[in-house]
Design a protein around this motif. Structure first.
Motif, short mmCIF file in Angstrom:
data_model
loop_
_atom_site.label_atom_id
_atom_site.label_comp_id
_atom_site.label_asym_id
_atom_site.label_seq_id
_atom_site.Cartn_x
_atom_site.Cartn_y
_atom_site.Cartn_z
N SER A 54 -4.75 -2.04 -2.07
CA SER A 54 -6.19 -1.89 -2.30
C SER A 54 -6.74 -0.75 -1.46
O SER A 54 -6.00 -0.11 -0.71
CB SER A 54 -6.93 -3.19 -1.95
OG SER A 54 -7.15 -3.26 -0.55
N CYS A 55 -8.04 -0.55 -1.57
CA CYS A 55 -8.70 0.56 -0.87
C CYS A 55 -8.78 0.31 0.62
O CYS A 55 -9.32 1.13 1.36
CB CYS A 55 -10.10 0.76 -1.44
SG CYS A 55 -11.14 -0.69 -1.31
N TYR A 96 -1.09 -7.36 -2.72
CA TYR A 96 -1.55 -6.30 -3.61
C TYR A 96 -2.20 -5.14 -2.86
O TYR A 96 -2.94 -5.37 -1.90
CB TYR A 96 -2.52 -6.89 -4.64
CG TYR A 96 -1.82 -7.84 -5.58
CD1 TYR A 96 -1.73 -9.21 -5.29
CD2 TYR A 96 -1.17 -7.37 -6.73
CE1 TYR A 96 -1.04 -10.08 -6.13
CE2 TYR A 96 -0.48 -8.23 -7.57
CZ TYR A 96 -0.42 -9.58 -7.27
OH TYR A 96 0.28 -10.43 -8.09
N THR A 137 -8.18 6.44 -1.01
CA THR A 137 -9.03 6.09 -2.16
C THR A 137 -9.96 7.26 -2.51
O THR A 137 -10.12 7.62 -3.68
CB THR A 137 -9.86 4.84 -1.82
OG1 THR A 137 -8.95 3.77 -1.50
CG2 THR A 137 -10.74 4.42 -2.98
N LYS A 143 -9.71 -1.98 -6.03
CA LYS A 143 -9.08 -3.31 -5.94
C LYS A 143 -8.24 -3.62 -7.17
O LYS A 143 -7.84 -4.75 -7.40
CB LYS A 143 -10.18 -4.39 -5.78
CG LYS A 143 -10.92 -4.30 -4.46
CD LYS A 143 -10.05 -4.68 -3.27
CE LYS A 143 -10.80 -4.53 -1.96
NZ LYS A 143 -9.98 -4.78 -0.78
N ASN A 144 -7.98 -2.57 -7.98
CA ASN A 144 -7.16 -2.77 -9.20
C ASN A 144 -7.62 -4.02 -9.95
O ASN A 144 -6.80 -4.81 -10.45
CB ASN A 144 -5.67 -2.92 -8.83
CG ASN A 144 -5.09 -1.61 -8.31
OD1 ASN A 144 -5.60 -0.53 -8.62
ND2 ASN A 144 -4.05 -1.69 -7.49
N CYS A 145 -8.94 -4.19 -10.03
CA CYS A 145 -9.46 -5.46 -10.59
C CYS A 145 -9.94 -5.30 -12.03
O CYS A 145 -10.32 -6.29 -12.66
CB CYS A 145 -10.58 -5.98 -9.71
SG CYS A 145 -12.00 -4.86 -9.57
N ASN A 180 0.84 -1.22 0.00
CA ASN A 180 0.00 0.00 0.00
C ASN A 180 0.87 1.26 0.00
O ASN A 180 0.58 2.23 -0.71
CB ASN A 180 -0.95 0.00 1.21
CG ASN A 180 -2.17 -0.89 0.99
OD1 ASN A 180 -2.57 -1.12 -0.16
ND2 ASN A 180 -2.74 -1.39 2.05
N ASN A 184 -13.83 -6.43 -5.16
CA ASN A 184 -13.61 -7.00 -6.51
C ASN A 184 -14.49 -8.25 -6.73
O ASN A 184 -13.99 -9.33 -7.02
CB ASN A 184 -12.14 -7.36 -6.73
CG ASN A 184 -11.50 -8.04 -5.51
OD1 ASN A 184 -11.84 -7.76 -4.38
ND2 ASN A 184 -10.55 -8.95 -5.76
#
Ligand code: SAJ
Length: 434
Positions: free
Chosen positions: A260-261, A258, A303, A412-414, A227, A387
């Motif tokens: 994420s928010c 990974y 975020t 979630k960079n999904c 993060n 995600n």
């Protein structure tokens, strides 16, 4: 460990029939034990007694109907002649992030009040080192038991991973620790009979308690690390997901996590606090672990900051912009709100005077919109907070353009970044670290 004796263990009580206890109880039934399932939640007991599953779980889907529990009750006296008591109740933290052992103490009192002499008591709930000797043991001693003589106490930390299609109660290796040799032998014999994987005996019960805390703190700090890297790469215009995937080609000495928010759920954001609080009592301050917790806790606000920057680029205010939060659950394809980052994101958006709409296909009762179509028709901007498979499959740049969405933050960079970035004239796509 050489097993010097075998024990006559036929009847098992499981206290707490949640995502840990229920699969455990059904597995014991499947392996031929007589099982008494106990839970204080009357609505859950009613559901279970009518043969319905209270939540989805891969192992339960196949076995819940095949191996109904011998006894399902909220009457604790039913556990009196069990040979093994398994305690699998929640171990949350309170508002001050201090461990709340109320459910564990209640369940332990229940067992100590009703159990017969000679039984094995195993705590599966996640606790910090010393809870077994400072909390569990005194309760049994207060009821007249002598640990290692007429009652045996162990700790076998639960390792259930909700939503995991592969790892479940039948095949996840376990560690177990006890105060004495008999307790350890009984535990290894019992768990070896229900788990088709390694059962590792630990030196002592403290080490068994420390294993789970270490596992989940390890995950917490590794997520915090990426993060922080993500926030750095956002400044430098580097795609962090591409970099992590690149690093993950190294077959040793690297484990991908990974950004994420935010970090949600009842394990990862919670368990490290158990260690921080107990270590403080022993005079040690976990600076690094506390910083990791803070870093993860800052991700929901970050975020929303990403959304504010994107709307600024589109010369749109946050105030009175309707923002759709896609996903409320803390984890993909799971219906669970506990410690969910989405909750913090909603608070931040509200503080910025956005109008907030929400949609989670797995939590319709908590959503303001009842479909993806509906929420897209109401919003000017989106934040993907979970995600879920439905979002990954349904969200396309064309759909956003059709609904005149001006900004999307992929928490979630999904989503397919390049596909969305190609629509830069219609809307702004931003991920976390990309
Ligand atoms: N998360 C990230 N980045 C990651 C991984 C997770 O931001 O790289 C976030 C998730 O979105 C979620 C939170 O962290 O909000 C927790 O995710 P999780 O995958 O750790 O899911 P949990 O909470 O169900 O954790 C469980 C834990 N299992 C037990 O405690 C027995 C954990 O030890 C497992 O490692 C984890 O499942 C797992 O591997 O999925």
């Amino acid at each position: 460990m050489e097993q010097t004796k075998s024990y006559d263990l036929k009847k098992v009580s499981v206290i707490g029939l949640g995502y840990v206890g229920l699969p455990l109880a059904v597995r014991c039934q499947e392996r031929g034990y007589e099982v008494i399932g106990v839970d204080v939640d009357e609505s859950k007991m009613t559901l279970l007694q009518s043969g319905k599953q209270p939540f989805s779980d891969e192992y339960l889907e196949e076995n819940f109907a095949l191996f109904p529990l011998s006894v399902l009750t909220s009457d604790a006296s039913a556990i009196a002649d069990a040979d093994v008591h398994l305690i699998a109740v929640p171990t949350p933290v309170d508002a001050m992030k201090h461990p709340d052992l109320t459910p564990v103490i209640g369940a332990t009192e229940m067992v100590a009040t009703h159990t017969k002499k000679g039984a094995l008591v195993v705590l599966e709930s996640t606790v910090n080192p010393y809870v077994s000797e400072e909390v569990i043991k005194p309760i049994f001693e207060a009821h007249g038991f002598t640990i290692g003589e007429d009652i045996f106490i162990s700790h076998c930390p639960e390792r259930i991973n909700p939503g995991d299609p592969k790892w479940n109660v039948t095949n996840i290796p376990r560690v177990v620790g006890s105060f004495d040799k008999t307790g350890l032998e009984m535990s290894v014999q019992f768990y070896s009979s229900i788990v088709d994987a390694e059962i590792r005996p630990m030196k002592h019960i403290r080490e068994a308690e420390a294993v789970k805390i270490l596992e989940n703190s390890f995950r917490n700090i590794n997520i915090a690390f990426v993060n922080e890297i993500a926030r750095s790469f956002d400044k430098m215009g580097i795609d962090v997901k591409d970099v992590i995937d690149g690093a993950a080609t190294k077959p040793f000495a690297f484990m991908a996590h990974y950004p994420s928010c935010g970090v949600g759920g009842h394990c990862i954001p919670v368990d490290p606090h158990y260690l921080v609080e107990r270590a403080k009592e022993s005079g040690f301050n976990h600076n690094f672990l506390k910083l990791a917790i803070e870093t993860n806790d800052a991700m929901p606000a970050y975020t929303v900051e990403r959304l504010q920057d994107a709307l600024n680029e589109m010369e749109l205010p946050m105030k009175n912009t309707t923002v759709g939060v896609l996903g409320l659950s803390y984890k993909a394809n799971v219906a669970d709100l506990r410690e969910s980052p989405a909750e913090e994101i909603i608070k931040e958006l509200t503080a910025h005077k956005c109008i907030v709409e929400t949609f989670d296909p797995l939590l319709p009762e908590h959503s303001t919109s009842k479909s993806l179509e509906e929420i897209l028709s109401k919003c000017g901007a989106l934040v993907v907070a979970t995600n879920h498979r439905e979002f990954i499959e349904a969200l396309t740049p064309e759909l956003l353009e059709t609904h005149n969405i001006k900004a999307i933050i992929d928490g979630k960079n999904c989503l397919n970044r390049d596909a969305f970035m190609a629509y830069g004239d219609s809307f702004i796509y931003r991920g976390i670290g990309r």
